[in-house]
Design a protein around this motif. Structure first.
Motif, short mmCIF file in Angstrom:
data_model
loop_
_atom_site.label_atom_id
_atom_site.label_comp_id
_atom_site.label_asym_id
_atom_site.label_seq_id
_atom_site.Cartn_x
_atom_site.Cartn_y
_atom_site.Cartn_z
N LEU A 108 -17.17 75.96 -32.30
CA LEU A 108 -15.83 76.01 -31.92
C LEU A 108 -15.86 76.50 -30.59
N TRP A 109 -15.36 75.69 -29.61
CA TRP A 109 -15.48 76.12 -28.19
C TRP A 109 -13.94 76.27 -27.72
N VAL A 110 -13.76 77.67 -27.12
CA VAL A 110 -12.28 78.17 -26.94
C VAL A 110 -12.32 78.32 -25.38
N CYS A 111 -11.41 77.39 -24.75
CA CYS A 111 -11.33 77.62 -23.17
C CYS A 111 -9.96 78.17 -23.01
N PRO A 112 -9.74 79.69 -23.02
CA PRO A 112 -8.74 80.23 -22.48
C PRO A 112 -8.22 80.18 -21.03
N ALA A 113 -7.13 80.26 -20.84
CA ALA A 113 -6.62 80.04 -19.45
C ALA A 113 -6.79 81.18 -18.72
N THR A 114 -6.76 82.55 -19.32
CA THR A 114 -6.93 83.63 -18.46
C THR A 114 -7.92 84.49 -19.41
#
Length: 243
Positions: A108-114
């Motif tokens: 699972l790849w999580v790409c948060p904005a900050t």
């Protein structure tokens, strides 16, 4: 004559598992998982990566083998549970994941904005205890946030690795295990910055060429860290790579 030492002083772990002598590695009841490298296991309390504790890894440069270092541990985790990558510096190479005989469905790849969103995501993963491992990349992290991550990790049993820049080694941290990583011929050189036990006076050089494999994994390897392609920008995850 000096009075004989109490057996409790010789073995303080018998009083409480969180106690240990400064001259020996802690041997508490915390669960661990083998690193896959015998020379590293010998230097870690409990003989491996701790489960339910925050582990800080501080590579000198991204992509020098920090994911390859964790490959044997990931191969031992429950394949039915997720391995979460939070804000990695490069797009995960799904082909390499398959060559390592790790299920792409578990990634699972999580790409948060900050950066704040990234820490929040790690906290939620640990709080809900739904994943086998969480690997997160962070820059400057305030001490209260590190203490909160360590507290949440303790109650989770999850393998939790936080990748930080090398200058973070000069800052205090609640993580019970902290290691610096540098590139070495066919592997990495590790310096143990912090552990429950005496200081480790020498670097540990590990070679990936003779790496132990688990669960029928292939013996060859390829770099999991890849440069970010032009079409994939932060905030625009590639659908086929996201679990």
């Amino acid at each position: 004559m000096k009075p004989p030492r109490s057996p409790a002083l010789l073995h303080p772990e018998r009083i409480h598992p969180a106690l240990w002598r400064g001259s020996q590695l802690a041997q508490g009841r915390q669960a661990t998982i083998s690193t896959g490298f015998a020379e590293l296991d010998r230097e870690l309390p409990g003989g491996g990566w701790p489960l339910g504790a925050l582990v800080e890894l501080m590579p000198r440069h991204p992509g020098i083998g920090e994911i390859q270092l964790l490959r044997p541990a990931m191969q031992q985790l429950d394949p039915a549970r997720r391995i979460v990558l939070v804000d990695p510096p490069h797009v995960p190479d799904i082909a390499c994941w398959q060559r390592w005989r790790l299920s792409p469905q578990s990634l699972l790849w999580v790409c948060p904005a900050t950066a704040a969103d990234a820490l929040w995501a790690v906290e939620q993963i640990l709080r809900h205890q739904a994943c086998a491992a969480v690997l997160a990349w962070a820059g400057r992290v305030r001490n209260p946030a590190l203490r909160r991550l360590q507290w949440l990790a303790q109650g989770s049993g999850t393998f939790c690795a936080l990748f930080r820049p090398p200058e973070a080694a000069r800052q205090p941290s609640a993580a019970p295990l902290r290691l610096q990583l540098a590139a070495a011929a066919q592997g990495v050189a590790l310096t143990i910055v912090k552990r429950h036990g005496p200081a480790c006076p020498h670097p540990i050089v590990l070679s990936f060429s003779g790496m132990r494999t688990y669960a029928g994994a292939a013996s060859y390897h390829a770099a999991l860290d890849q440069p970010l392609p032009a079409h994939a920008q932060p905030g625009r995850p590639v659908p086929e790579l996201v679990g």
